[in-house]
Design an enzyme around this catalytic site. Structure first.
Site, short mmCIF file in Angstrom:
data_model
loop_
_atom_site.label_atom_id
_atom_site.label_comp_id
_atom_site.label_asym_id
_atom_site.label_seq_id
_atom_site.Cartn_x
_atom_site.Cartn_y
_atom_site.Cartn_z
CB CYS A 64 44.52 40.59 31.41
SG CYS A 64 46.30 40.56 31.19
C1 UGA Z 1 44.80 37.79 34.65
C2 UGA Z 1 44.48 36.29 34.76
O1 UGA Z 1 44.34 35.93 36.14
C3 UGA Z 1 45.56 35.44 34.10
O2 UGA Z 1 45.19 34.07 34.15
C4 UGA Z 1 45.72 35.88 32.64
O3 UGA Z 1 46.77 35.18 31.99
C5 UGA Z 1 46.06 37.37 32.60
O4 UGA Z 1 45.00 38.11 33.25
C6 UGA Z 1 46.19 37.77 31.15
O5 UGA Z 1 45.19 37.70 30.43
O6 UGA Z 1 47.31 38.02 30.71
P1 UGA Z 1 46.38 39.50 35.98
O7 UGA Z 1 45.65 40.59 35.22
O8 UGA Z 1 47.86 39.52 36.03
O9 UGA Z 1 45.98 38.05 35.40
O10 UGA Z 1 45.87 39.62 37.48
P2 UGA Z 1 44.92 38.84 38.51
O11 UGA Z 1 45.76 38.32 39.60
O12 UGA Z 1 44.03 37.89 37.82
O13 UGA Z 1 44.05 40.07 39.09
C7 UGA Z 1 43.25 40.91 38.26
C8 UGA Z 1 42.45 41.92 39.07
O14 UGA Z 1 41.37 41.28 39.78
C9 UGA Z 1 43.24 42.66 40.15
O15 UGA Z 1 42.93 44.05 40.10
C10 UGA Z 1 42.76 42.06 41.45
O16 UGA Z 1 42.85 42.95 42.54
C11 UGA Z 1 41.32 41.73 41.11
N1 UGA Z 1 40.73 40.66 41.96
C12 UGA Z 1 41.22 39.40 41.90
C13 UGA Z 1 39.66 40.95 42.81
O17 UGA Z 1 39.17 42.10 42.87
N2 UGA Z 1 39.12 39.95 43.58
C14 UGA Z 1 39.58 38.69 43.53
O18 UGA Z 1 39.02 37.82 44.26
C15 UGA Z 1 40.66 38.41 42.69
#
Ligand code: UGA
Length: 431
Positions: free
Chosen positions: A269
């Site tokens: 995403c």
């Molecule tokens: C993300 C959004 O959080 C959802 O709200 C959205 O619906 C979704 O995309 C989508 O568009 O379908 P997702 O990709 O499942 O969800 O994962 P996240 O939990 O948001 O994490 C994304 C990435 O960011 C991961 O690689 C995680 O490790 C990284 N991240 C997250 C960080 O590096 N630091 C943080 O503080 C948080």
């Protein structure tokens, strides 16, 4: 209510099962017969906590799957959750979604009478300018749809690994509608969730709703890149970026979440949506500078992780353990995982890579068939000249004795997950 959801991927299947669980009668339509067979057999076609139980409970009753557009419509609502693949330049391809909308339109033209009314809801993430393409596709199937078939957008904010929970307890529901009739219908659809979780319901027009989804993801992605940028500067000053993040997170204008600096964001995403938004904005005459920076920082972080290791060990012919292959913990999804650029750079530098992940090894094997994979983190570390941590799986917190088997215990942590730091040369990416 009765409705059909076209597309049984990650989002479509979760939404279908959750809406069935909320009391509606849901038909899931997918052209892939194996997905349809699995849903009808009560099995989940994807790995997502809690989903298999919901499908097992409702399959054959409130949830049925089909491949045949002739089974449309059910009720007066059809929702589309079809993938929008990314072109090489980052722009999204709405072709498959447009094709599905055209098929829906053609079927509705066969069955709807002059007094019927039907709502076609786009759940897929699409840039606002693409809505015109979709409107045209609908008209190609249905003919002049005005007054009978209406389009709406209803973006999804679920996270992978928490999709069922996020569906049940959303912070907001966004309805992009063109009439009060469409708003009423969608409110009725979400009423069980509204009653249970009391989310903010945002009612707007279809392009604004579509843009809210992109702005939401772009903001979160940029927040991670900003804390990574600040984190790199912190490290250069000898300051711990996590202590800084904890402090600024108490300012509610900033907020405490999504301030974990490290090796960057992956998944299907954030990278995709930021690039798609950038491409669509460029096409419309504006080049978004913050989005460019967010992407650039995200590419820098895995390079920096490998550099920090290279500053300590000679990478040529070194055996390097890569701990974590999934793009985040709790999933076997490796799409855009930061492990991919990390492995590429290690290999370019001549290292022998040993990968370990509790669940994502099979997926990574198809991306890198010729690196070594192990069944445990200890085996990956055994005899390694260095290790990098790419995914914050809980089990990495307590590897302790496993580090003792390394030939040279240099560990570069890209996620601040390793707790034992004595007896090894521990290097944090931004701390
Ligand atoms: C993300 C959004 O959080 C959802 O709200 C959205 O619906 C979704 O995309 C989508 O568009 O379908 P997702 O990709 O499942 O969800 O994962 P996240 O939990 O948001 O994490 C994304 C990435 O960011 C991961 O690689 C995680 O490790 C990284 N991240 C997250 C960080 O590096 N630091 C943080 O503080 C948080």
């Amino acid at each position: 209510m009765e409705l059909t959801i076209v597309g049984s991927g990650y989002v479509g299947t979760t939404v279908a099962a959750c809406l069935a669980d909320a009391g509606h009668r849901v038909q899931a339509l997918d052209i892939d017969a194996s997905i349809v067979a699995r849903i009808n057999a009560g099995e989940s076609p994807i790995v997502e906590p809690g989903l298999e139980e919901l499908i097992a409970t409702h399959a054959g009753d409130r949830l049925v799957a089909t491949s045949d557009y002739a089974n449309l419509p059910t009720g007066n609502l059809t929702m589309l959750s079809i993938q929008t693949p990314t072109h090489d330049d980052g722009r999204i391809d709405v072709g498959p979604l447009a094709g599905a909308i055209e098929s829906v339109g053609a079927r509705l033209a066969e069955v709807l009478g002059p007094d019927d009314r039907h709502l076609v809801v786009i759940k897929s993430t699409v840039v606002p300018p693409a809505l015109e393409t979709l409107r045209t596709a609908l008209a190609e199937g249905f003919g002049d749809a005005s007054g009978t078939v209406e389009l709406a957008t209803n973006p999804e904010f679920q996270r992978e690994g928490h999709a069922v929970e996020d569906f049940r307890f959303p912070q907001k529901i966004v309805l992009g509608v063109e009439s009060s009739w469409a708003e009423t219908l969608l409110r009725e659809l979400y009423q069980p969730v509204i009653d249970a979780a009391d989310p903010v319901v945002i009612v707007t027009d279809p392009p604004t709703a579509a843009m809210i989804k992109y702005a939401n993801n772009a903001f979160l992605a940029a927040k991670i890149s900003l804390i990574n940028d600040i984190g790199n500067a912190c490290k250069a000053f000898g300051v711990d970026a996590y202590e800084v993040a904890d402090a600024i997170g108490t300012d509610d204008r900033i907020g405490a979440r999504f301030l974990r600096s490290g090796v960057g964001f992956g998944g299907s995403c954030f990278p995709k949506d930021v690039k798609a938004l950038q491409g669509a904005a460029r096409d419309a005459g504006y080049d978004p500078m913050m989005l460019e920076a967010a992407l650039a920082v995200n590419e820098h972080q895995p390079r920096r992780l490998v550099e920090l290791l290279a500053e300590r060990i000679e990478l040529a012919d070194a055996r390097v353990a890569v701990l974590g292959l999934a793009f985040k913990p709790g999933t076997d999804d490796i799409r855009n995982s930061r492990a991919i650029p990390v492995i590429e750079r290690l290999r370019e530098a001549g290292a022998t890579v040993v990968g370990y992940d509790p669940v994502a090894t099979t997926n990574m094997r198809s991306r890198f068939p010729d690196i070594e994979y192990t069944d445990t983190a200890s085996e990956a570390l055994d005899g390694a000249d260095g290790a990098v941590v790419v995914t914050d799986w809980d089990e990495f917190a307590a590897l302790d004795d496993a580090f003792d088997a390394m030939a040279d215990p240099v560990v570069v942590d890209g996620r601040r997950v390793i707790e034992r730091r004595d007896g090894i040369e521990y290097v944090g990416l931004t701390w």
